[in-house]
Design a protein around this motif. Structure first.
Motif, short mmCIF file in Angstrom:
data_model
loop_
_atom_site.label_atom_id
_atom_site.label_comp_id
_atom_site.label_asym_id
_atom_site.label_seq_id
_atom_site.Cartn_x
_atom_site.Cartn_y
_atom_site.Cartn_z
N ILE A 20 60.61 69.33 -64.87
CA ILE A 20 61.86 69.24 -64.14
C ILE A 20 61.63 68.79 -62.69
N SER A 21 60.44 68.34 -62.39
CA SER A 21 60.08 67.83 -61.06
C SER A 21 60.36 68.82 -59.94
N CYS A 22 60.08 70.09 -60.18
CA CYS A 22 60.31 71.10 -59.15
C CYS A 22 59.21 71.10 -58.09
N GLY A 23 58.02 70.61 -58.46
CA GLY A 23 56.93 70.52 -57.50
C GLY A 23 56.09 71.77 -57.37
N ALA A 24 56.33 72.79 -58.16
CA ALA A 24 55.58 74.04 -58.05
C ALA A 24 54.09 73.84 -58.34
N CYS A 25 53.77 72.91 -59.20
CA CYS A 25 52.39 72.70 -59.63
C CYS A 25 51.52 72.02 -58.57
N GLU A 26 52.10 71.07 -57.86
CA GLU A 26 51.30 70.23 -56.96
C GLU A 26 50.47 71.00 -55.93
N PRO A 27 51.05 71.95 -55.19
CA PRO A 27 50.24 72.65 -54.20
C PRO A 27 49.20 73.61 -54.80
N GLU A 28 49.35 73.94 -56.07
CA GLU A 28 48.43 74.87 -56.72
C GLU A 28 47.14 74.19 -57.19
N CYS A 29 47.13 72.88 -57.30
CA CYS A 29 45.97 72.16 -57.82
C CYS A 29 44.84 72.16 -56.80
N PRO A 30 43.70 72.77 -57.13
CA PRO A 30 42.60 72.86 -56.17
C PRO A 30 41.88 71.53 -55.94
N VAL A 31 42.10 70.55 -56.80
CA VAL A 31 41.43 69.25 -56.65
C VAL A 31 42.41 68.13 -56.35
N ASN A 32 43.66 68.48 -56.08
CA ASN A 32 44.69 67.54 -55.65
C ASN A 32 44.85 66.32 -56.56
N VAL A 33 44.98 66.56 -57.86
CA VAL A 33 45.16 65.44 -58.79
C VAL A 33 46.57 65.39 -59.38
N ILE A 34 47.48 66.17 -58.84
CA ILE A 34 48.87 66.16 -59.30
C ILE A 34 49.73 65.45 -58.27
N SER A 35 50.55 64.53 -58.75
CA SER A 35 51.43 63.80 -57.85
C SER A 35 52.77 63.53 -58.53
#
Length: 56
Positions: free
Chosen positions: A10-25
């Motif tokens: 749903i493009s809420c963005g909750a996942c992006e800051p949790e990624c320790p290797v910054n591979v979510i965009s």
């Protein structure tokens, strides 16, 4: 194995800051994971309200 984000995102963005290797965009319709850098930690799946990130 790596995680992918399903179309149920749903493009809420909750996942992006949790990624320790910054591979979510943010993609066009949903967030995406660069599978070549995913370390399969599951941090994104743990915070997603719709269970969109799944192991492939």
């Amino acid at each position: 194995m790596a995680y992918v984000i399903l179309d149920s995102c749903i493009s809420c963005g909750a996942c992006e800051p949790e990624c320790p290797v910054n591979v979510i965009s943010a993609g066009d319709d949903k967030y995406v994971i660069d599978q070549s850098g995913c370390i399969d930690c599951g941090a994104c799946a743990n915070v997603c309200p719709v269970d969109a990130p799944v192991q492939e």
